[in-house]
Design an enzyme around this catalytic site. Sequence first.
Site, PDB file in Angstrom:
ATOM      1  N   TRP A   1      -8.430  -2.281  -3.137  1.00 49.47           N
ATOM      2  CA  TRP A   1      -8.887  -0.947  -2.718  1.00 49.47           C
ATOM      3  C   TRP A   1      -8.971   0.013  -3.900  1.00 49.47           C
ATOM      4  CZ3 TRP A   1     -11.193  -0.920   1.583  1.00 49.47           C
ATOM      5  CH2 TRP A   1     -10.690  -1.589   2.703  1.00 49.47           C
TER       6      TRP A   1
ATOM      7  N   GLY B   1     -25.056  18.147  18.857  1.00 53.97           N
ATOM      8  CA  GLY B   1     -25.514  17.253  19.910  1.00 53.97           C
ATOM      9  C   GLY B   1     -25.937  15.910  19.330  1.00 53.97           C
TER      10      GLY B   1
ATOM     11  N   GLU C   1      -4.299   7.910  -1.276  1.00 53.25           N
ATOM     12  CA  GLU C   1      -3.396   8.883  -1.940  1.00 53.25           C
ATOM     13  C   GLU C   1      -2.210   9.220  -1.041  1.00 53.25           C
ATOM     14  OE1 GLU C   1      -3.950  10.337  -4.964  1.00 53.25           O
ATOM     15  OE2 GLU C   1      -6.098  10.159  -5.335  1.00 53.25           O
TER      16      GLU C   1
ATOM     17  N   GLY D   1       0.836  -1.203   0.000  1.00 52.32           N
ATOM     18  CA  GLY D   1       0.000   0.000   0.000  1.00 52.32           C
ATOM     19  C   GLY D   1       0.866   1.245   0.000  1.00 52.32           C
TER      20      GLY D   1
HETATM   21  P1  TGC Z   1      11.297   6.889  -3.816  1.00 50.31           P
HETATM   22  O1  TGC Z   1      12.608   6.157  -3.806  1.00 50.31           O
HETATM   23  O2  TGC Z   1      11.123   8.090  -2.974  1.00 50.31           O
HETATM   24  O3  TGC Z   1      10.923   7.277  -5.329  1.00 50.31           O
HETATM   25  C1  TGC Z   1      10.949   6.295  -6.381  1.00 50.31           C
HETATM   26  C2  TGC Z   1      10.803   7.047  -7.673  1.00 50.31           C
HETATM   27  O4  TGC Z   1       9.529   7.702  -7.737  1.00 50.31           O
HETATM   28  C3  TGC Z   1       9.706   9.118  -7.874  1.00 50.31           C
HETATM   29  N1  TGC Z   1       8.657   9.777  -7.113  1.00 50.31           N
HETATM   30  C4  TGC Z   1       7.861  10.707  -7.626  1.00 50.31           C
HETATM   31  N2  TGC Z   1       7.798  11.246  -8.857  1.00 50.31           N
HETATM   32  C5  TGC Z   1       6.854  12.178  -9.091  1.00 50.31           C
HETATM   33  N3  TGC Z   1       5.957  12.542  -8.138  1.00 50.31           N
HETATM   34  C6  TGC Z   1       5.975  12.012  -6.896  1.00 50.31           C
HETATM   35  N4  TGC Z   1       5.058  12.357  -5.985  1.00 50.31           N
HETATM   36  C7  TGC Z   1       6.968  11.050  -6.594  1.00 50.31           C
HETATM   37  N5  TGC Z   1       7.264  10.306  -5.496  1.00 50.31           N
HETATM   38  C8  TGC Z   1       8.294   9.529  -5.831  1.00 50.31           C
HETATM   39  C9  TGC Z   1      11.082   9.390  -7.319  1.00 50.31           C
HETATM   40  O5  TGC Z   1      11.616  10.568  -7.835  1.00 50.31           O
HETATM   41  C10 TGC Z   1      11.832   8.174  -7.818  1.00 50.31           C
HETATM   42  O6  TGC Z   1      12.093   8.340  -9.200  1.00 50.31           O
HETATM   43  P2  TGC Z   1      13.456   7.797  -9.866  1.00 50.31           P
HETATM   44  O7  TGC Z   1      13.339   8.171 -11.292  1.00 50.31           O
HETATM   45  O8  TGC Z   1      14.544   8.495  -9.098  1.00 50.31           O
HETATM   46  O9  TGC Z   1      13.449   6.310  -9.606  1.00 50.31           O
HETATM   47  O10 TGC Z   1      10.160   5.822  -3.519  1.00 50.31           O
HETATM   48  P3  TGC Z   1       9.905   4.936  -2.238  1.00 50.31           P
HETATM   49  O11 TGC Z   1       9.725   3.544  -2.722  1.00 50.31           O
HETATM   50  O12 TGC Z   1      10.916   5.206  -1.151  1.00 50.31           O
HETATM   51  O13 TGC Z   1       8.462   5.449  -1.716  1.00 50.31           O
HETATM   52  C11 TGC Z   1       8.264   6.784  -1.434  1.00 50.31           C
HETATM   53  C12 TGC Z   1       6.833   7.094  -0.935  1.00 50.31           C
HETATM   54  C13 TGC Z   1       6.536   6.346   0.341  1.00 50.31           C
HETATM   55  C14 TGC Z   1       6.814   8.576  -0.637  1.00 50.31           C
HETATM   56  C15 TGC Z   1       5.793   6.846  -1.980  1.00 50.31           C
HETATM   57  O14 TGC Z   1       5.902   5.614  -2.542  1.00 50.31           O
HETATM   58  C16 TGC Z   1       4.376   7.136  -1.508  1.00 50.31           C
HETATM   59  O15 TGC Z   1       3.919   8.276  -1.654  1.00 50.31           O
HETATM   60  N6  TGC Z   1       3.572   6.160  -0.974  1.00 50.31           N
HETATM   61  C17 TGC Z   1       2.149   6.322  -0.798  1.00 50.31           C
HETATM   62  C18 TGC Z   1       1.426   5.484  -1.817  1.00 50.31           C
HETATM   63  C19 TGC Z   1       0.213   6.154  -2.354  1.00 50.31           C
HETATM   64  O16 TGC Z   1       0.030   7.354  -2.283  1.00 50.31           O
HETATM   65  N7  TGC Z   1      -0.651   5.351  -2.937  1.00 50.31           N
HETATM   66  C20 TGC Z   1      -1.842   5.893  -3.532  1.00 50.31           C
HETATM   67  C21 TGC Z   1      -2.558   4.854  -4.372  1.00 50.31           C
HETATM   68  S1  TGC Z   1      -3.794   5.537  -5.421  1.00 50.31           S
HETATM   69  C22 TGC Z   1      -5.026   6.015  -4.408  1.00 50.31           C
HETATM   70  O17 TGC Z   1      -4.963   5.956  -3.231  1.00 50.31           O
HETATM   71  C23 TGC Z   1      -6.219   6.550  -5.084  1.00 50.31           C
HETATM   72  S2  TGC Z   1      -7.527   6.928  -4.063  1.00 50.31           S
HETATM   73  C24 TGC Z   1      -8.366   7.908  -5.139  1.00 50.31           C
HETATM   74  C25 TGC Z   1      -9.699   8.335  -4.739  1.00 50.31           C
HETATM   75  O18 TGC Z   1     -10.597   7.484  -4.538  1.00 50.31           O
HETATM   76  O19 TGC Z   1      -9.903   9.569  -4.723  1.00 50.31           O
HETATM   77  P1  FAD Z   2      -0.333   0.352   4.879  1.00 49.99           P
HETATM   78  O1  FAD Z   2       0.645   0.817   3.869  1.00 49.99           O
HETATM   79  O2  FAD Z   2      -0.288  -1.056   5.298  1.00 49.99           O
HETATM   80  O3  FAD Z   2      -0.191   1.286   6.158  1.00 49.99           O
HETATM   81  C1  FAD Z   2      -0.735   0.928   7.425  1.00 49.99           C
HETATM   82  C2  FAD Z   2      -0.243   1.958   8.449  1.00 49.99           C
HETATM   83  O4  FAD Z   2       1.179   1.907   8.525  1.00 49.99           O
HETATM   84  C3  FAD Z   2      -0.593   3.402   8.068  1.00 49.99           C
HETATM   85  O5  FAD Z   2      -0.922   4.118   9.237  1.00 49.99           O
HETATM   86  C4  FAD Z   2       0.692   3.939   7.479  1.00 49.99           C
HETATM   87  O6  FAD Z   2       0.814   5.361   7.624  1.00 49.99           O
HETATM   88  C5  FAD Z   2       1.729   3.199   8.315  1.00 49.99           C
HETATM   89  N1  FAD Z   2       2.997   3.082   7.604  1.00 49.99           N
HETATM   90  C6  FAD Z   2       3.278   2.392   6.469  1.00 49.99           C
HETATM   91  N2  FAD Z   2       4.558   2.547   6.122  1.00 49.99           N
HETATM   92  C7  FAD Z   2       5.118   3.354   7.068  1.00 49.99           C
HETATM   93  C8  FAD Z   2       6.405   3.906   7.255  1.00 49.99           C
HETATM   94  N3  FAD Z   2       7.407   3.690   6.401  1.00 49.99           N
HETATM   95  N4  FAD Z   2       6.621   4.680   8.353  1.00 49.99           N
HETATM   96  C9  FAD Z   2       5.610   4.967   9.217  1.00 49.99           C
HETATM   97  N5  FAD Z   2       4.352   4.486   9.078  1.00 49.99           N
HETATM   98  C10 FAD Z   2       4.125   3.690   8.012  1.00 49.99           C
HETATM   99  N6  FAD Z   2      -5.340   2.609  -4.250  1.00 49.99           N
HETATM  100  C11 FAD Z   2      -5.229   2.628  -5.624  1.00 49.99           C
HETATM  101  O7  FAD Z   2      -4.223   2.233  -6.182  1.00 49.99           O
HETATM  102  N7  FAD Z   2      -6.275   3.084  -6.377  1.00 49.99           N
HETATM  103  C12 FAD Z   2      -7.440   3.522  -5.840  1.00 49.99           C
HETATM  104  O8  FAD Z   2      -8.353   3.939  -6.556  1.00 49.99           O
HETATM  105  C13 FAD Z   2      -7.584   3.488  -4.419  1.00 49.99           C
HETATM  106  N8  FAD Z   2      -8.771   3.843  -3.834  1.00 49.99           N
HETATM  107  C14 FAD Z   2      -8.937   3.670  -2.487  1.00 49.99           C
HETATM  108  C15 FAD Z   2     -10.201   3.848  -1.916  1.00 49.99           C
HETATM  109  C16 FAD Z   2     -10.385   3.625  -0.553  1.00 49.99           C
HETATM  110  C17 FAD Z   2     -11.746   3.771   0.020  1.00 49.99           C
HETATM  111  C18 FAD Z   2      -9.282   3.265   0.255  1.00 49.99           C
HETATM  112  C19 FAD Z   2      -9.457   3.063   1.734  1.00 49.99           C
HETATM  113  C20 FAD Z   2      -8.039   3.073  -0.303  1.00 49.99           C
HETATM  114  C21 FAD Z   2      -7.844   3.252  -1.680  1.00 49.99           C
HETATM  115  N9  FAD Z   2      -6.605   2.992  -2.277  1.00 49.99           N
HETATM  116  C22 FAD Z   2      -6.480   3.023  -3.652  1.00 49.99           C
HETATM  117  C23 FAD Z   2      -5.508   2.450  -1.498  1.00 49.99           C
HETATM  118  C24 FAD Z   2      -4.775   3.490  -0.656  1.00 49.99           C
HETATM  119  O9  FAD Z   2      -3.945   4.279  -1.443  1.00 49.99           O
HETATM  120  C25 FAD Z   2      -3.996   2.729   0.421  1.00 49.99           C
HETATM  121  O10 FAD Z   2      -4.944   2.238   1.349  1.00 49.99           O
HETATM  122  C26 FAD Z   2      -2.966   3.601   1.118  1.00 49.99           C
HETATM  123  O11 FAD Z   2      -1.936   3.972   0.215  1.00 49.99           O
HETATM  124  C27 FAD Z   2      -2.362   2.904   2.334  1.00 49.99           C
HETATM  125  O12 FAD Z   2      -1.995   1.596   2.056  1.00 49.99           O
HETATM  126  P2  FAD Z   2      -2.477   0.400   3.024  1.00 49.99           P
HETATM  127  O13 FAD Z   2      -3.949   0.511   3.197  1.00 49.99           O
HETATM  128  O14 FAD Z   2      -1.930  -0.859   2.469  1.00 49.99           O
HETATM  129  O15 FAD Z   2      -1.825   0.726   4.419  1.00 49.99           O
END
Ligand code: TGC
Ligand code: FAD
Length: 407
Positions: A184, A362, A386, A159
């Site tokens: 998810w 309330g 996100e 995630g």
């Molecule tokens: P790290 O080593 O920092 O970076 C790997 C490569 O990725 C590049 N990069 C980015 N580039 C553009 N924009 C960003 N925000 C970027 N973040 C990282 C970075 O420059 C590097 O590139 P390169 O060319 O040097 O290889 O990566 P890491 O593996 O240590 O992870 C970093 C971390 C934890 C910050 C990142 O992976 C993260 O943000 N994790 C959170 C995952 C996340 O946000 N998942 C979202 C899934 S989608 C979703 O939730 C949709 S919900 C939508 C809805 O319903 O509204």
């Molecule tokens: P985990 O990564 O397992 O995290 C669990 C806990 O551990 C969190 O509190 C986190 O902050 C903490 N944690 C993890 N790593 C660290 C660290 N290094 N240091 C400190 N704390 C840490 N994803 C998609 O790709 N597409 C979608 O459209 C999408 N839609 C979503 C819709 C809903 C309703 C939800 C709930 C999620 C959706 N997601 C989607 C997934 C979402 O992006 C992930 O749930 C989110 O990125 C967190 O991943 P996880 O749930 O596996 O939690």
Amino acid sequence: MSVNTLTPGTQAIKNQKQDLFESPDFYEIDDLLTEEHLLIRSSVRDFVKKEITPYIEHWAENNHFPYEIVRKFGEVGAFGPTIPAEYGGGGLDYISYGLIMQEIERGDSGMRSTASVQGSLVMYPIYSYGNEEQKMKYLPKLASGEMLGCFGLTEPDFGSNPSGMKTNFKDMGDHYLLNGAKMWISNAPKADIAVVWAKNEEGRIHGLVVERGMEGFSTPETHGKWSLRASCTGELVFDNLKVPKENLLPGKSGLGAPMKCLDSARYGIAWGAIGAAMDCYDAARRYALERIQFDKPIGSFQLIQKKLAEMLTEITKAQLVNWKLGKMMNEGKATTPQISMAKRNSVATALDIAREARQIHGGMGITGEYPMMRHMMNLESVLTYEGTHDIHLLILGNHITGIPAFK
Ligand code: TGC
Ligand code: FAD
């Protein structure tokens, strides 16, 4: 489904309560907006009052995704507002995009999810990394709502750490063979296409467009959510799925490709969450003036005034941050840590405000008569998706110190 047809039951249940929402603008931030911005905001606000708020409590209570909203979002220009008009988008700037997300999430975070996934996570990568053929094939239909898309990055075991993903594809000569699963995924159960992030044989991440109907592709729905109940969520399962070679997005690979899409979506969430906060504040202000206890409106008590004053302060601060971030997005200058700060701040602010506004109501605050409880439950997802609240803090920590504390 016809655009003007409401799902059975929805029309009958239509909440007759009027949506009296008035937007707080304490620092006259409207002065910073153009005529076009104000027009766009007003048209989306009217849309939300007509098409979302009369029904949303019913949809949320019944865990119902109103599929007909997809075409309506297309009509009002909620899908891909920043995508150029030649591909069906709005050709607008990022402040317009932010205002659209703010107004939709004022109605409901799940509704905003549908719109932001389609725009920032499906149209954006196809526009930015797709070839001309792919853009012409998908973008106009996604913009009009003829097609619904989803974005598959998260996996059951990956995630916060998407770089570990297991979903992979092999080059079979005339096609790719895709295997793995995503979890998810917003919009998945109803989506016509999915932008899927998977590793090739060298372990490099690429985006592929998977279409509903391809053999070996299924999208089981996720049940039992107490949050985003009007949005549909599911899995994406790829079982020896043959993907035509022309469905690979050629423009960018590596984790940076999906992460760049997230920057755009996280920016929209920064505005959206404040929309939810504005709705809660407005409801609380109104209730505080109407509700009488000890022979006075509760709004005459200092503790209630403190809550309202703090809500307005935090909303105003976040509105200014969002506007300035929008300017930087327009100039192509906004950085990932700047976007993280805004997303993190807006969502936490909105959750606090939802909770305080619930207290002002309330006992009535726990019912669907008022929006706070629904916003509060929705915002728990927004705090997590996100990038979680803590991951955004670590992105900021990395920026400040130069030391990544993720691993
Ligand atoms: P790290 O080593 O920092 O970076 C790997 C490569 O990725 C590049 N990069 C980015 N580039 C553009 N924009 C960003 N925000 C970027 N973040 C990282 C970075 O420059 C590097 O590139 P390169 O060319 O040097 O290889 O990566 P890491 O593996 O240590 O992870 C970093 C971390 C934890 C910050 C990142 O992976 C993260 O943000 N994790 C959170 C995952 C996340 O946000 N998942 C979202 C899934 S989608 C979703 O939730 C949709 S919900 C939508 C809805 O319903 O509204
Ligand atoms: P985990 O990564 O397992 O995290 C669990 C806990 O551990 C969190 O509190 C986190 O902050 C903490 N944690 C993890 N790593 C660290 C660290 N290094 N240091 C400190 N704390 C840490 N994803 C998609 O790709 N597409 C979608 O459209 C999408 N839609 C979503 C819709 C809903 C309703 C939800 C709930 C999620 C959706 N997601 C989607 C997934 C979402 O992006 C992930 O749930 C989110 O990125 C967190 O991943 P996880 O749930 O596996 O939690």
